[in-house]
Design an enzyme around this catalytic site. Structure first.
Site, mmCIF file in Angstrom:
data_model
loop_
_atom_site.group_PDB
_atom_site.id
_atom_site.type_symbol
_atom_site.label_atom_id
_atom_site.label_comp_id
_atom_site.label_asym_id
_atom_site.label_seq_id
_atom_site.Cartn_x
_atom_site.Cartn_y
_atom_site.Cartn_z
ATOM 1 N N SER A 146 -12.409 25.666 12.280
ATOM 2 C CA SER A 146 -12.066 25.622 10.855
ATOM 3 C C SER A 146 -13.293 26.045 10.082
ATOM 4 C CB SER A 146 -11.657 24.201 10.461
ATOM 5 O OG SER A 146 -11.607 24.060 9.049
ATOM 6 N N TYR A 159 -12.862 15.246 10.554
ATOM 7 C CA TYR A 159 -12.244 16.509 10.939
ATOM 8 C C TYR A 159 -13.275 17.631 10.960
ATOM 9 C CZ TYR A 159 -9.227 20.655 10.577
ATOM 10 O OH TYR A 159 -8.643 21.864 10.775
#
Length: 243
Positions: A146, A159
């Site tokens: 990401s 995350y």
């Protein structure tokens, strides 16, 4: 029973979003597919859609943070296809919380699915990937990270940290395995129009986000490269976005 396919791939987190888009693209490219995800009903619905296009599809529904589940996915794939040319570690989960409110359950889930699962898949699949590289000159592992793995984010701190680990692990594996022909690439997208980004769609409209197919097309590019060309990381951002 082994299916006679010229090339085969495992895709985790393949029931929707980026994983399903990558699986669809690999089917277009002639790969036999093993799809793995947690929810059996959603996974089978995705697989049926791909089978309707004429693709060979195996499914394994399992909690991919667990060691025996990972072993089961790789074993089922090998039994069906007898070879592994591409591994896509796409399974992921993001659960936002401020630091004082992080639950241990959600912490462990994100560490397990986003990072631990990937390490276990490498360990269990590397032998087959080495064999494919010997035969074809190279094999490929794609890890969905990401853009948050490149910069810390409040609320999404756990995350983001797991995705930073994905990027770092990919760099390590690129150095460790690429001389044997086993290439590793980390995909680092910003906001993609998937269910995972529903939480932000009040401030960033879905039509302003990248599409799962945008990310999947990078895999086609990676498949086209010669054995002597490696791409350790690809970042995907919206127009005007700052890295």
């Amino acid at each position: 029973m082994t299916t006679d396919t010229p090339k085969a791939a495992i895709v985790t987190g393949a029931s929707s979003g980026i994983g399903l888009a990558i699986a669809d693209l690999l089917g277009e490219e002639g790969f036999g597919l093993t799809l793995a995800a947690r929810r059996p009903e959603k996974l089978e619905a995705a697989a049926d859609g791909l089978r309707a296009k004429g693709y060979a599809v195996e499914t394994v529904a399992a909690p991919l943070q667990e060691e025996e589940a990972v072993k089961g996915v790789v074993a089922a794939h090998q039994e069906r296809y007898g070879r592994l040319d591409v591994l896509v570690n796409n399974a992921g989960v993001g659960i936002g919380a401020n630091v004082g409110e992080i639950s241990t359950k959600h912490l462990d889930l994100q560490l397990g699915v986003n990072f631990r699962s990937m390490v276990l898949f490498y360990r269990e699949a590397v032998g087959a990937l080495r064999e494919a590289a010997k035969e074809r000159g190279s094999s490929l592992i794609v890890n969905t990270a990401s853009i948050t793995g490149k910069q810390g984010e409040p609320w999404l701190s756990v995350y983001a940290a797991t995705k930073a680990a994905v990027v770092n692990w990919t760099e390590s594996m690129q150095k460790e395995l690429s001389t044997e022909g086993v290439k590793s690439t980390a995909l680092c997208p910003g906001f993609v129009d998937t269910p995972m980004t529903d939480f932000v769609k009040e401030s960033v409209a879905a039509e302003e986000m990248m599409t799962p197919r945008d990310i999947a097309e990078s895999v086609r590019f990676l498949l086209r490269l010669s054995p002597v060309c490696c791409v350790p990381e690809i970042q995907f951002v919206r127009p005007g976005a700052m890295l």
